[in-house]
Design an enzyme around this catalytic site. Sequence first.
Site, PDB file in Angstrom:
ATOM      1  N   CYS A  29       0.836  -1.210   0.000  1.00 34.94           N
ATOM      2  CA  CYS A  29       0.000   0.000   0.000  1.00 34.94           C
ATOM      3  C   CYS A  29       0.870   1.259   0.000  1.00 34.94           C
ATOM      4  O   CYS A  29       1.576   1.531   0.969  1.00 34.94           O
ATOM      5  CB  CYS A  29      -0.903  -0.042   1.235  1.00 34.94           C
ATOM      6  SG  CYS A  29      -1.757   1.488   1.635  1.00 34.94           S
ATOM      7  N   CYS A  32       0.203   3.757   2.779  1.00 37.70           N
ATOM      8  CA  CYS A  32       0.677   3.179   4.046  1.00 37.70           C
ATOM      9  C   CYS A  32       2.178   3.394   4.200  1.00 37.70           C
ATOM     10  O   CYS A  32       2.655   3.730   5.283  1.00 37.70           O
ATOM     11  CB  CYS A  32       0.369   1.683   4.103  1.00 37.70           C
ATOM     12  SG  CYS A  32      -1.380   1.269   4.006  1.00 37.70           S
TER      13      CYS A  32
END
Length: 102
Positions: A29, A32
């Site tokens: 991600c 993230c």
Amino acid sequence: MQQINDDNFKSEVLESDKPVVVDFFATWCGPCRQMLPIMDELSQEYADKVKIVKMDVDEAPHTPELYNIQSIPAFLMFKNGELVDKKTGAQTKTELANWFTA
């Protein structure tokens, strides 16, 4: 910043004596990964007030499902073993710092 899993979620989060923010993330991600240095800094700056931990949703699927994590990054705040607030998506350091101290 400590990484937790389904096995130690209860002891590290629900039984903590101070507020805990759980950063739900995945290695694939992008947002993230952008949040990682911010969360690392905040975990050091607010260590005396808030415990900040991270949980990889791919390695620990039970807890994210239990808390209905549908998109990441997601940040859940627990106080006295209870979920009290949630933020989803990338946040600025200032936004998170204000959230921790609200």
